[in-house]
Design a protein around this motif. Structure first.
Motif, PDB file in Angstrom:
ATOM      1  N   VAL A 138       0.868  -1.173   0.000  1.00  0.00           N
ATOM      2  CA  VAL A 138       0.000   0.000   0.000  1.00  0.00           C
ATOM      3  C   VAL A 138       0.910   1.229   0.000  1.00  0.00           C
ATOM      4  O   VAL A 138       2.026   1.164   0.517  1.00  0.00           O
ATOM      5  N   PRO A 139       0.490   2.343  -0.611  1.00  0.00           N
ATOM      6  CA  PRO A 139       1.328   3.543  -0.562  1.00  0.00           C
ATOM      7  C   PRO A 139       1.734   3.901   0.864  1.00  0.00           C
ATOM      8  O   PRO A 139       0.895   3.948   1.772  1.00  0.00           O
ATOM      9  N   VAL A 140       3.028   4.125   1.067  1.00  0.00           N
ATOM     10  CA  VAL A 140       3.569   4.387   2.399  1.00  0.00           C
ATOM     11  C   VAL A 140       3.219   5.808   2.830  1.00  0.00           C
ATOM     12  O   VAL A 140       3.420   6.771   2.077  1.00  0.00           O
ATOM     13  N   ALA A 141       2.708   5.932   4.049  1.00  0.00           N
ATOM     14  CA  ALA A 141       2.263   7.245   4.543  1.00  0.00           C
ATOM     15  C   ALA A 141       3.397   8.260   4.559  1.00  0.00           C
ATOM     16  O   ALA A 141       3.184   9.445   4.321  1.00  0.00           O
ATOM     17  N   GLY A 142       4.617   7.825   4.836  1.00  0.00           N
ATOM     18  CA  GLY A 142       5.743   8.746   4.917  1.00  0.00           C
ATOM     19  C   GLY A 142       6.122   9.372   3.592  1.00  0.00           C
ATOM     20  O   GLY A 142       6.896  10.324   3.543  1.00  0.00           O
ATOM     21  N   VAL A 143       5.569   8.856   2.497  1.00  0.00           N
ATOM     22  CA  VAL A 143       5.866   9.379   1.170  1.00  0.00           C
ATOM     23  C   VAL A 143       4.875  10.452   0.762  1.00  0.00           C
ATOM     24  O   VAL A 143       5.202  11.411   0.075  1.00  0.00           O
ATOM     25  N   LYS A 163      -4.469   8.190  -2.520  1.00  0.00           N
ATOM     26  CA  LYS A 163      -3.775   6.952  -2.861  1.00  0.00           C
ATOM     27  C   LYS A 163      -4.172   6.548  -4.281  1.00  0.00           C
ATOM     28  O   LYS A 163      -5.346   6.577  -4.641  1.00  0.00           O
ATOM     29  N   LEU A 164      -3.186   6.171  -5.073  1.00  0.00           N
ATOM     30  CA  LEU A 164      -3.449   5.741  -6.439  1.00  0.00           C
ATOM     31  C   LEU A 164      -3.783   4.262  -6.524  1.00  0.00           C
ATOM     32  O   LEU A 164      -4.322   3.806  -7.529  1.00  0.00           O
ATOM     33  N   TYR A 165      -3.474   3.520  -5.446  1.00  0.00           N
ATOM     34  CA  TYR A 165      -3.657   2.070  -5.470  1.00  0.00           C
ATOM     35  C   TYR A 165      -4.342   1.605  -4.195  1.00  0.00           C
ATOM     36  O   TYR A 165      -4.108   2.151  -3.121  1.00  0.00           O
ATOM     37  N   LYS A 166      -5.173   0.585  -4.320  1.00  0.00           N
ATOM     38  CA  LYS A 166      -5.778  -0.006  -3.137  1.00  0.00           C
ATOM     39  C   LYS A 166      -4.808  -0.999  -2.500  1.00  0.00           C
ATOM     40  O   LYS A 166      -3.859  -1.469  -3.130  1.00  0.00           O
ATOM     41  N   SER A 167      -5.060  -1.307  -1.267  1.00  0.00           N
ATOM     42  CA  SER A 167      -4.194  -2.202  -0.510  1.00  0.00           C
ATOM     43  C   SER A 167      -4.374  -3.651  -0.975  1.00  0.00           C
ATOM     44  O   SER A 167      -5.483  -4.096  -1.251  1.00  0.00           O
ATOM     45  N   PHE A 168      -3.259  -4.376  -1.039  1.00  0.00           N
ATOM     46  CA  PHE A 168      -3.310  -5.802  -1.393  1.00  0.00           C
ATOM     47  C   PHE A 168      -2.084  -6.483  -0.820  1.00  0.00           C
ATOM     48  O   PHE A 168      -1.076  -5.827  -0.517  1.00  0.00           O
ATOM     49  N   PRO A 180      -5.582  -3.920 -12.047  1.00  0.00           N
ATOM     50  CA  PRO A 180      -6.704  -4.293 -11.165  1.00  0.00           C
ATOM     51  C   PRO A 180      -6.675  -3.615  -9.800  1.00  0.00           C
ATOM     52  O   PRO A 180      -7.685  -3.610  -9.098  1.00  0.00           O
ATOM     53  N   PHE A 181      -5.534  -3.049  -9.422  1.00  0.00           N
ATOM     54  CA  PHE A 181      -5.390  -2.452  -8.090  1.00  0.00           C
ATOM     55  C   PHE A 181      -5.421  -0.924  -8.120  1.00  0.00           C
ATOM     56  O   PHE A 181      -5.234  -0.273  -7.097  1.00  0.00           O
ATOM     57  N   LEU A 182      -5.666  -0.348  -9.288  1.00  0.00           N
ATOM     58  CA  LEU A 182      -5.689   1.106  -9.416  1.00  0.00           C
ATOM     59  C   LEU A 182      -6.939   1.713  -8.786  1.00  0.00           C
ATOM     60  O   LEU A 182      -8.046   1.214  -8.967  1.00  0.00           O
ATOM     61  N   LEU A 183      -6.743   2.796  -8.041  1.00  0.00           N
ATOM     62  CA  LEU A 183      -7.855   3.597  -7.553  1.00  0.00           C
ATOM     63  C   LEU A 183      -8.004   4.871  -8.369  1.00  0.00           C
ATOM     64  O   LEU A 183      -9.111   5.366  -8.584  1.00  0.00           O
ATOM     65  N   LEU A 184      -6.874   5.417  -8.825  1.00  0.00           N
ATOM     66  CA  LEU A 184      -6.867   6.664  -9.579  1.00  0.00           C
ATOM     67  C   LEU A 184      -5.796   6.559 -10.642  1.00  0.00           C
ATOM     68  O   LEU A 184      -4.661   6.214 -10.349  1.00  0.00           O
ATOM     69  N   GLN A 185      -6.189   6.809 -11.886  1.00  0.00           N
ATOM     70  CA  GLN A 185      -5.245   6.683 -12.996  1.00  0.00           C
ATOM     71  C   GLN A 185      -4.240   7.825 -12.970  1.00  0.00           C
ATOM     72  O   GLN A 185      -4.610   8.991 -12.856  1.00  0.00           O
ATOM     73  N   ALA A 193      -2.214  14.817  -9.463  1.00  0.00           N
ATOM     74  CA  ALA A 193      -3.409  14.016  -9.244  1.00  0.00           C
ATOM     75  C   ALA A 193      -4.164  14.482  -8.010  1.00  0.00           C
ATOM     76  O   ALA A 193      -5.396  14.517  -7.995  1.00  0.00           O
ATOM     77  N   SER A 194      -3.439  14.856  -6.960  1.00  0.00           N
ATOM     78  CA  SER A 194      -4.070  15.350  -5.742  1.00  0.00           C
ATOM     79  C   SER A 194      -4.848  16.627  -6.010  1.00  0.00           C
ATOM     80  O   SER A 194      -5.978  16.796  -5.552  1.00  0.00           O
ATOM     81  N   GLU A 195      -4.248  17.531  -6.773  1.00  0.00           N
ATOM     82  CA  GLU A 195      -4.918  18.789  -7.076  1.00  0.00           C
ATOM     83  C   GLU A 195      -6.156  18.558  -7.937  1.00  0.00           C
ATOM     84  O   GLU A 195      -7.194  19.204  -7.744  1.00  0.00           O
ATOM     85  N   LEU A 196      -6.085  17.624  -8.873  1.00  0.00           N
ATOM     86  CA  LEU A 196      -7.242  17.326  -9.704  1.00  0.00           C
ATOM     87  C   LEU A 196      -8.390  16.786  -8.871  1.00  0.00           C
ATOM     88  O   LEU A 196      -9.552  17.163  -9.053  1.00  0.00           O
ATOM     89  N   LEU A 197      -8.066  15.889  -7.925  1.00  0.00           N
ATOM     90  CA  LEU A 197      -9.106  15.309  -7.088  1.00  0.00           C
ATOM     91  C   LEU A 197      -9.711  16.356  -6.169  1.00  0.00           C
ATOM     92  O   LEU A 197     -10.926  16.400  -5.978  1.00  0.00           O
ATOM     93  N   LEU A 198      -8.874  17.236  -5.606  1.00  0.00           N
ATOM     94  CA  LEU A 198      -9.361  18.276  -4.716  1.00  0.00           C
ATOM     95  C   LEU A 198     -10.251  19.263  -5.469  1.00  0.00           C
ATOM     96  O   LEU A 198     -11.302  19.660  -4.999  1.00  0.00           O
ATOM     97  N   ASN A 199      -9.849  19.626  -6.692  1.00  0.00           N
ATOM     98  CA  ASN A 199     -10.659  20.524  -7.502  1.00  0.00           C
ATOM     99  C   ASN A 199     -12.012  19.918  -7.835  1.00  0.00           C
ATOM    100  O   ASN A 199     -13.043  20.608  -7.842  1.00  0.00           O
ATOM    101  N   ALA A 200     -12.026  18.624  -8.120  1.00  0.00           N
ATOM    102  CA  ALA A 200     -13.277  17.966  -8.459  1.00  0.00           C
ATOM    103  C   ALA A 200     -14.211  17.915  -7.252  1.00  0.00           C
ATOM    104  O   ALA A 200     -15.428  18.078  -7.373  1.00  0.00           O
ATOM    105  N   ALA A 201     -13.623  17.720  -6.067  1.00  0.00           N
ATOM    106  CA  ALA A 201     -14.456  17.616  -4.855  1.00  0.00           C
ATOM    107  C   ALA A 201     -15.054  18.951  -4.445  1.00  0.00           C
ATOM    108  O   ALA A 201     -16.122  19.012  -3.836  1.00  0.00           O
TER     109      ALA A 201
END
Length: 204
Positions: free
Chosen positions: A139-144, A151-156, A177-182, A192-200
């Motif tokens: 899963v994407p590491v929080a420290g990054v 997160k671009l990927y779901k946990s597996f 198959p594990f992508l959450l956001l392209q 990607a973060s800015e795009l998601l925030l703008n959409a919300a």
């Protein structure tokens, strides 16, 4: 792996190394032999010695003899030959590292082409693959990640990834198959973060 974590500004620089050093980790050392191609049409162009793919693991380290053949894919779809260097170790980022860094490091698509001709010798390579244990959760590491970064990927688990990978063709994007956001080829996780925030926050 510690240097890569340090380059990302992570406080815990041992997080990637720790996944490979734990009991039951999926480590492998493999020797590949690519004899010259016997196909007449391969003279001057080569034929596939190992088809295009990305390495699944966190990282792979490759050492080869002086015979060329390794190629990496560029963003425009073309292939770039990697000159052999018997004094160097080539470092490939794997799919697991791409997820752990939320796309900051990208797994490199590569292949091996076997040349043909009377003067062509066999290519030999030795590769170390460093992967986590089957039960390790990827899963994407929080420290990054930044505070608003999605997160671009779901946990597996590593076992779930490998089970899915074995059901696909070699050239398939096995992270799909594990992508959450392209994440586009020219986008960074910040984009990607800015795009998601703008959409919300956009007016409905």
């Amino acid at each position: 792996m510690e240097l890569m974590a340090e380059g990302l500004g992570m406080q815990d620089t041992g997080v990637f190394r720790g996944m490979v050093h734990r009991d039951g980790s999926d480590e492998l050392l493999r020797v590949n032999h690519y004899p010259p191609s016997l196909r007449p049409e391969a003279v001057g162009g080569g034929s596939t010695g190992f088809g295009e793919h990305t390495d699944p693991q966190i990282m792979s380290l490759l050492r080869s003899n002086s015979i060329p053949g390794l190629q990496i894919a560029l963003q425009d779809g073309s292939w770039l030959p990697v000159p052999p260097d018997t004094e160097s170790i080539f470092v490939n980022v794997g799919d697991a590292m791409q997820v752990l860094t939320n796309g900051r490091y990208r797994s490199v698509r590569h292949r091996v082409v076997a040349e043909a001709g009377e003067e062509v010798r066999s290519r030999l390579s030795m590769i170390y693959f460093g992967g986590p244990a089957p039960v390790e959760r990827i899963v994407p590491v929080a420290g990054v990640m930044g505070p608003l970064e999605p997160k671009l990927y779901k946990s597996f688990t590593w076992e779930e990834y490998m089970t899915a990978a074995y059901k696909t063709n070699l050239a398939t994007c096995r992270l799909e198959p594990f992508l959450l956001l392209q994440l586009g080829a020219e986008e960074s996780p910040k984009d990607a973060s800015e795009l998601l925030l703008n959409a919300a926050t956009a007016p409905q």
